[in-house]
Design an enzyme around this catalytic site. Sequence first.
Site, PDB file in Angstrom:
ATOM      1  N   ASP A 242       1.716   4.879  -2.472  1.00  0.00           N
ATOM      2  CA  ASP A 242       0.516   5.649  -2.778  1.00  0.00           C
ATOM      3  C   ASP A 242       0.846   7.101  -2.450  1.00  0.00           C
ATOM      4  O   ASP A 242       1.789   7.398  -1.722  1.00  0.00           O
ATOM      5  CB  ASP A 242      -0.701   5.145  -1.997  1.00  0.00           C
ATOM      6  CG  ASP A 242      -2.001   5.624  -2.654  1.00  0.00           C
ATOM      7  OD1 ASP A 242      -1.943   6.538  -3.505  1.00  0.00           O
ATOM      8  OD2 ASP A 242      -3.081   5.094  -2.321  1.00  0.00           O
TER       9      ASP A 242
HETATM   10  C1  BGC Z   1      -4.993   7.043  -4.600  1.00  0.00           C
HETATM   11  C2  BGC Z   1      -4.332   6.227  -5.687  1.00  0.00           C
HETATM   12  C3  BGC Z   1      -4.002   7.127  -6.850  1.00  0.00           C
HETATM   13  C4  BGC Z   1      -3.120   8.258  -6.362  1.00  0.00           C
HETATM   14  C5  BGC Z   1      -2.705   9.228  -7.439  1.00  0.00           C
HETATM   15  C6  BGC Z   1      -4.197   8.282  -4.244  1.00  0.00           C
HETATM   16  O1  BGC Z   1      -4.937   9.098  -3.400  1.00  0.00           O
HETATM   17  O2  BGC Z   1      -5.186   6.244  -3.469  1.00  0.00           O
HETATM   18  O3  BGC Z   1      -5.162   5.180  -6.087  1.00  0.00           O
HETATM   19  O4  BGC Z   1      -3.411   6.406  -7.880  1.00  0.00           O
HETATM   20  O5  BGC Z   1      -3.824   8.990  -5.381  1.00  0.00           O
HETATM   21  O6  BGC Z   1      -3.781   9.984  -7.862  1.00  0.00           O
END
Ligand code: BGC
Length: 715
Positions: A242
């Site tokens: 993530d």
């Molecule tokens: C989120 C993810 C997301 C990623 C990219 C993160 O903060 O938890 O779900 O895909 O950001 O935007």
Amino acid sequence: MKNYLDDTKSIPERVEDALSRMTVEEKVGMIHAQSKFSSAGVPRLGIPEIWTSDGPHGVRPEVLWDEWSQAGWTNDSCFAFPALTCLAASWDKNLSLLYGISLGEEARYRNKNVLLGPGVNIYRTPLNGRNFEYMGEDPYLSSKMVVPYIKGVQSNGVAACVKHFALNNQEVDRDKVNVNVDDRTLYEIYLPAFKAAVMEGGTWAIMGSYNLYKNEQCCHNQYLLNDILRKEWGFEGVVISDWGGAHNTLQSITNGLDMEFGTWAPGMAWGKTNNYDNYYLAKPYLAMIKSGEAGTKELDEKVRRILRLEFLTAMAKNKPFGAMVSEDHIAAGHKIATDGIVLLQNKYNVLPIDLSKAKKIAVIGENAVKMMTVGGGSSSLKAKYEISPLDGLKKRAGTQTEIVYARGYVGDASSTADGYSTGQDLKETRSADELLTEAVNLAKGADYVIFVGGLNKSEHQDSEGADRLGLELPYNQDKLISELAKVNKNLVVVNISGNAVAMPWVNEVPAIIQGWFLGSEAGNAIAAVLAGDVNPSGKLPFTFPVKLNDNGAHALGEYPGSNGQVTYNEGIFVGYRWTDKQKIKPLFSFGHGLSYTTFEYGKVTADKKEMNDADKITFTVTIKNTGTREGSEIVQLYISDLKSSLPRPVKELKGFEKVNLKAGEEKVVSITVDKAALSFFDADKHNWVAEAGDFEALIGASSADVRSKVGFKLK
Ligand code: BGC
């Protein structure tokens, strides 16, 4: 003759061919981000960059290379699909496939290789700000719904990236909380949807979660990634961190992470741009290889997996071209939205509204006008269009019914996310009392009042990065609803949310609809259900408790945890498993949803009284539409283990079927299960076990509305 990569061979051979030509620097270059959403290819060899994009409900607009704010492209407006809670509420696997195909086409058209979704974290608490992005509280329902979505997306040569693996069930302290959960609960409740995504859906990518498990970050976690995901489930795809979920070079090397995105590593001043070379899996890794502290075995494994992803997506031959905001996508989004809407309550058949008779309808509430595709965090979209509930109703009513509007309350007047503005001006200077009085006066003279409220995509609502502060509706909506109920008996409450909310006025209001975040077609879908063009058939994918303490996580006090630890004391008793066990009557139970027609269930029968280990058993029931209009019913099968060596839930969902019936029509529904449906996870044996003995199959219209049952034995 140039020495191009040979593209005539099988993928494993092409992977080895490409790998053998790459330098260590080029390999390390591929395993971390080069911009907010992309990673580098190998230009020299013609290996393209990998472009990822959020999110589960639509393709995110372009942001700047190294900033979250909008790039200002004018060609990146998408179709916004309904949120995944709505999809789950349709209980329709074919619609999930349609969702995946359609969204995958949008991603494909936008040249994205990895779509950052779907999310399948289990609904543990109604306060989780991200529940709207997930598929509810039940591991069986979410497992069945996630598989077709993945297959649909990937049929476009776009990888799904199932998230967030695992145990990311709250936003409070999401990047530093360590989740303590026993093995049985992990395997029975929190892992099944991920396992189905890998083993049945064949997902090409998975995203690690921000939190910790066994005091190790989930993005580089020996137990989750190496032991379970790769060894037990045989996952061959790419593990993506993530954004900012990686925290350590050595663990990132050894504990299963393949690609690092979004990091703010130590020593990188916050806000310093283009720091990608300093990521954990960038220069620090290279330095360890150069000094001999690390070998290149893990590096080659990571790059092999990324190359495989390349050949399945960016370098896939004969992949389709995709499409954006096509008629098909609009039709799909409309269908998913209408089929996911849940009719929670409909006393004295207030609904559907006969628009040929209603002269005047008062629409009240901020959510009747507020755009919901913008905000909420990473799933925020730039939709080509979004029909508000008010506009949808006006359009549907035409000139025959007068639609009047009052806002009633002010929730959140903001209208931007990542620098993208909805263009709405929701500023309001009048006082709360003035707004309430205006709404009540308008309600007095109307044939119907449709209150459209609920939550929104602002912080502490249904939004990433923070949780809700309570189960109650915000902005004093409860008072407003009660006041409206006093002056007009034809009051319909449309709750827009991705979460359960308390409804202290439930007995004052005849009709209640759960409206979700419905995307571009929101207003059209709501109008179609209110007017009866569509007969609602959605069923809740999670429990609506009366109060917060009717939920296991809250009753046992382990939310959001303390000192960086949260312990899931309620264990396997999540959602209806908890209310069943405690004999708590929910406000609306898991699986609940009404229709404008009525269904009569026959008595369930089984094709055998006893089953052996390897047998399957089929349960059959007739369903009759006893009303006057066509409708669909979701028939649910729950299994109950009557005697067991371990405590088990009173019952668990193990099958469902959606059946469409014309007025007066009758159909036979059969649901077959095998031993897996009778099993629990035995932590000592580290395996699934079905104990011989007596079981019951329960057929219900919801988890609280069991219509009949039949006993059987496992020998
Ligand atoms: C989120 C993810 C997301 C990623 C990219 C993160 O903060 O938890 O779900 O895909 O950001 O935007």
